[in-house]
Design a protein around this motif. Structure first.
Motif, PDB file in Angstrom:
ATOM      1  N   ARG A  55       0.834  -1.211   0.000  1.00 39.36           N
ATOM      2  CA  ARG A  55       0.000   0.000   0.000  1.00 39.36           C
ATOM      3  C   ARG A  55       0.866   1.257   0.000  1.00 39.36           C
ATOM      4  O   ARG A  55       0.543   2.244  -0.678  1.00 39.36           O
ATOM      5  N   ALA A  56       1.948   1.223   0.757  1.00 42.51           N
ATOM      6  CA  ALA A  56       2.805   2.410   0.868  1.00 42.51           C
ATOM      7  C   ALA A  56       3.534   2.713  -0.434  1.00 42.51           C
ATOM      8  O   ALA A  56       3.759   3.886  -0.772  1.00 42.51           O
ATOM      9  N   ASP A  57       3.907   1.659  -1.185  1.00 44.50           N
ATOM     10  CA  ASP A  57       4.650   1.869  -2.434  1.00 44.50           C
ATOM     11  C   ASP A  57       4.315   0.726  -3.393  1.00 44.50           C
ATOM     12  O   ASP A  57       5.031  -0.279  -3.462  1.00 44.50           O
ATOM     13  N   PRO A  58       3.228   0.870  -4.166  1.00 47.05           N
ATOM     14  CA  PRO A  58       2.807  -0.207  -5.063  1.00 47.05           C
ATOM     15  C   PRO A  58       3.852  -0.582  -6.107  1.00 47.05           C
ATOM     16  O   PRO A  58       3.820  -1.691  -6.642  1.00 47.05           O
ATOM     17  N   ALA A  59       4.796   0.321  -6.386  1.00 55.70           N
ATOM     18  CA  ALA A  59       5.816   0.047  -7.407  1.00 55.70           C
ATOM     19  C   ALA A  59       7.002  -0.739  -6.848  1.00 55.70           C
ATOM     20  O   ALA A  59       7.812  -1.267  -7.607  1.00 55.70           O
TER      21      ALA A  59
ATOM     22  N   ASP B  56       5.901 -22.987   2.497  1.00 54.58           N
ATOM     23  CA  ASP B  56       4.733 -22.869   1.614  1.00 54.58           C
ATOM     24  C   ASP B  56       4.928 -21.724   0.631  1.00 54.58           C
ATOM     25  O   ASP B  56       4.265 -20.678   0.719  1.00 54.58           O
ATOM     26  N   PRO B  57       5.828 -21.893  -0.356  1.00 54.69           N
ATOM     27  CA  PRO B  57       6.122 -20.783  -1.271  1.00 54.69           C
ATOM     28  C   PRO B  57       4.921 -20.337  -2.090  1.00 54.69           C
ATOM     29  O   PRO B  57       4.773 -19.145  -2.379  1.00 54.69           O
ATOM     30  N   ALA B  58       4.035 -21.275  -2.449  1.00 58.60           N
ATOM     31  CA  ALA B  58       2.881 -20.906  -3.278  1.00 58.60           C
ATOM     32  C   ALA B  58       1.969 -19.918  -2.560  1.00 58.60           C
ATOM     33  O   ALA B  58       1.460 -18.965  -3.169  1.00 58.60           O
ATOM     34  N   ALA B  59       1.758 -20.127  -1.256  1.00 61.49           N
ATOM     35  CA  ALA B  59       0.873 -19.243  -0.505  1.00 61.49           C
ATOM     36  C   ALA B  59       1.428 -17.828  -0.458  1.00 61.49           C
ATOM     37  O   ALA B  59       0.672 -16.849  -0.582  1.00 61.49           O
ATOM     38  N   TRP B  60       2.727 -17.694  -0.306  1.00 59.79           N
ATOM     39  CA  TRP B  60       3.317 -16.363  -0.185  1.00 59.79           C
ATOM     40  C   TRP B  60       3.441 -15.683  -1.544  1.00 59.79           C
ATOM     41  O   TRP B  60       3.291 -14.462  -1.641  1.00 59.79           O
ATOM     42  N   SER B  61       3.685 -16.449  -2.581  1.00 58.03           N
ATOM     43  CA  SER B  61       3.795 -15.838  -3.910  1.00 58.03           C
ATOM     44  C   SER B  61       2.447 -15.333  -4.415  1.00 58.03           C
ATOM     45  O   SER B  61       2.395 -14.483  -5.307  1.00 58.03           O
ATOM     46  N   SER B  62       1.355 -15.834  -3.835  1.00 52.54           N
ATOM     47  CA  SER B  62       0.022 -15.425  -4.284  1.00 52.54           C
ATOM     48  C   SER B  62      -0.459 -14.132  -3.628  1.00 52.54           C
ATOM     49  O   SER B  62      -1.495 -13.593  -4.006  1.00 52.54           O
ATOM     50  N   ILE B  63       0.280 -13.611  -2.648  1.00 53.29           N
ATOM     51  CA  ILE B  63      -0.128 -12.380  -1.974  1.00 53.29           C
ATOM     52  C   ILE B  63       0.085 -11.190  -2.914  1.00 53.29           C
ATOM     53  O   ILE B  63       1.145 -11.069  -3.550  1.00 53.29           O
ATOM     54  N   GLU B  64      -0.890 -10.323  -2.994  1.00 52.26           N
ATOM     55  CA  GLU B  64      -0.794  -9.166  -3.884  1.00 52.26           C
ATOM     56  C   GLU B  64       0.441  -8.327  -3.556  1.00 52.26           C
ATOM     57  O   GLU B  64       0.696  -8.001  -2.400  1.00 52.26           O
ATOM     58  N   GLY B  65       1.198  -8.010  -4.586  1.00 49.04           N
ATOM     59  CA  GLY B  65       2.385  -7.181  -4.421  1.00 49.04           C
ATOM     60  C   GLY B  65       3.669  -7.963  -4.329  1.00 49.04           C
ATOM     61  O   GLY B  65       4.763  -7.391  -4.499  1.00 49.04           O
ATOM     62  N   VAL B  66       3.602  -9.272  -4.063  1.00 53.72           N
ATOM     63  CA  VAL B  66       4.818 -10.074  -3.940  1.00 53.72           C
ATOM     64  C   VAL B  66       5.369 -10.381  -5.330  1.00 53.72           C
ATOM     65  O   VAL B  66       4.672 -10.963  -6.176  1.00 53.72           O
ATOM     66  N   ALA B  67       6.616  -9.971  -5.562  1.00 56.00           N
ATOM     67  CA  ALA B  67       7.251 -10.175  -6.873  1.00 56.00           C
ATOM     68  C   ALA B  67       8.020 -11.486  -6.935  1.00 56.00           C
ATOM     69  O   ALA B  67       8.054 -12.145  -7.974  1.00 56.00           O
ATOM     70  N   ARG B  68       8.644 -11.861  -5.796  1.00 59.61           N
ATOM     71  CA  ARG B  68       9.493 -13.060  -5.815  1.00 59.61           C
ATOM     72  C   ARG B  68       9.439 -13.741  -4.451  1.00 59.61           C
ATOM     73  O   ARG B  68       9.239 -13.093  -3.423  1.00 59.61           O
TER      74      ARG B  68
END
Length: 411
Positions: free
Chosen positions: A57-61, A74-86
């Protein structure tokens, strides 16, 4: 272009965050947030998810990179969070190559690892105390714990690499080093000659005579070796403060947890420590409301605080971790777990305040962590009456105490 690192959980994560900082900066990574997660409890994971959402929210870029134990498990769960690039695994996060890669998920099977590389870092930013990794992973399977699946099997850092790291930090002005690991007392079992933790400490202190203070992170009360006991008695540079991984005070609950000790081992270790070093402070980790824990079982844990003389408590209500045996046992109501945790914290606060008040009138040497606060040799929080230099060792006389620590004036 900023690089922010948000670190959750243990002191080992604090060390690894500095390793990652160096790799990320060398790779030219900017406008990024690295979230180094913890998986010990559901609350630790919740806090990390909340931090990710705040950062986005603070910096969408900004590029958000998630790593640590929760991400490894559980990498799949964390990669699915909005904003997570890697998402990077616990092994990958410590390699320069991973920070030059653009793969969205880079997580290998950590259970296949048999060695862990040493990492040389120059410092810890604004931290006055340095955390040094000497051991990684765990070969034990406590029924409540998911961490072995996030860290892999036990691996040790050879003495020479530890000495080199500590020498670098001492040369850069650090007066206190904390040895860290996932299962610190298993140190050395995988190294030639199988040296134990006590031998590492003894040889490290001999090899780095300019190191003023050595401290240990959490250790198993049943696995303290003879060399470490001798050092505790004879070496003033080894701080008089042990933090014991206890978890419960009921033998039946300890057995159901698959711990390596029983109640009497904790009491005996505490008594031996005080006989060798009368000023020593003892901390402990305790879990409240483990599945099947009755009020009578809990009463044994509560009584252990006084029976073993535990000064500083880290208390957690039981948190079921998916994939562990304890998660398959019907859990106690959360309200009961929290109520028992509160009672344990009250007992710990009472003992800590008594210890702090007993220090009034004594003279201590404290590590200043800010201009106004730090910790004594026994890890009592201290407030200085006049500004001091962060990172310095300050000799001070205790002039007051309350439930939060002691107050002193520099001598």
């Amino acid at each position: 272009m900023s690089l922010d690192i948000l670190t959750f959980g243990c002191r080992l994560n604090a060390f690894e965050s500095e390793v990652m900082r160096g790799h990320a900066e060398a790779a030219g990574l900017g406008d990024a947030v690295i979230v180094n997660t913890c998986a010990v409890t559901a609350e630790a994971e919740r806090q990390a998810r909340q931090a990710i959402r705040r950062a986005h929210r603070a910096d969408p870029a900004a590029k958000i990179i998630v790593t640590g134990c929760a991400a490894q498990i559980d990498p799949a769960a964390w990669s699915s969070i909005e904003g997570v690039a890697r998402v990077l695994g616990n092994a990958e996060k410590l390699t320069p190559e991973a920070w030059r890669s653009e793969a969205p998920v880079l997580v290998a099977d950590i259970m296949q690892l048999r060695q862990t590389a040493a990492h040389l870092i120059e410092g810890f930013g604004t931290r006055a105390r340095a955390f040094i990794e000497v051991q990684q992973g765990c070969d034990h399977r406590c029924t409540f714990c998911i961490i072995p699946y996030g860290r892999g099997p036990s691996r040790s850092i050879p003495l020479g690499a530890v000495v080199e790291q500590v020498r670098t930090l001492v040369a850069n002005g650090y007066n206190e080093v904390v040895l860290t690991g996932v299962d610190l007392t298993s140190y050395g079992a995988d190294l030639p000659g199988a040296p134990k933790l006590g031998q590492l400490c003894r040889r490290l202190l001999a090899a780095v005579p300019d190191l003023p203070r050595l401290r240990l992170s959490s250790i198993d009360p049943a696995e303290i070796d003879d060399d470490l006991w001798r050092l505790l008695e004879s070496e003033p540079r080894l701080m008089p403060h042990l933090h014991l991984s206890v978890q419960a005070g009921s033998d039946l609950i300890l057995k159901r947890m698959k711990r390596r000790h029983l109640r009497h081992h904790v009491i005996e270790a505490a008594a031996r420590a005080r006989a060798l070093r009368p000023d020593i402070a003892l901390g402990a980790d305790l879990i409240a409301g483990f599945p099947t824990e009755t009020e009578a079982h809990f009463a044994e844990t509560l009584a252990l605080v006084d029976d073993a003389g535990l000064d500083y408590l880290h208390v957690f209500p039981f948190s079921a971790r998916k994939g562990t045996p304890a998660a398959r046992i019907p859990a106690l109501p959360m309200a009961e777990r929290r109520a028992r945790a509160a009672r344990l914290r009250e007992a710990g606060a009472r003992r800590a305040e008594a210890r702090f008040r007993a220090m009034t009138g004594t003279t201590v040497t404290a590590l200043a962590e800010t201009e106004t606060a730090g910790h004594t040799e026994t890890f009592a929080p201290i407030r200085f009456s006049a500004p001091v230099t962060p990172g310095a060792l300050v000799t001070a006389r205790i002039t007051g105490a309350d439930a939060t620590g002691v107050t002193a004036g520099a001598e």
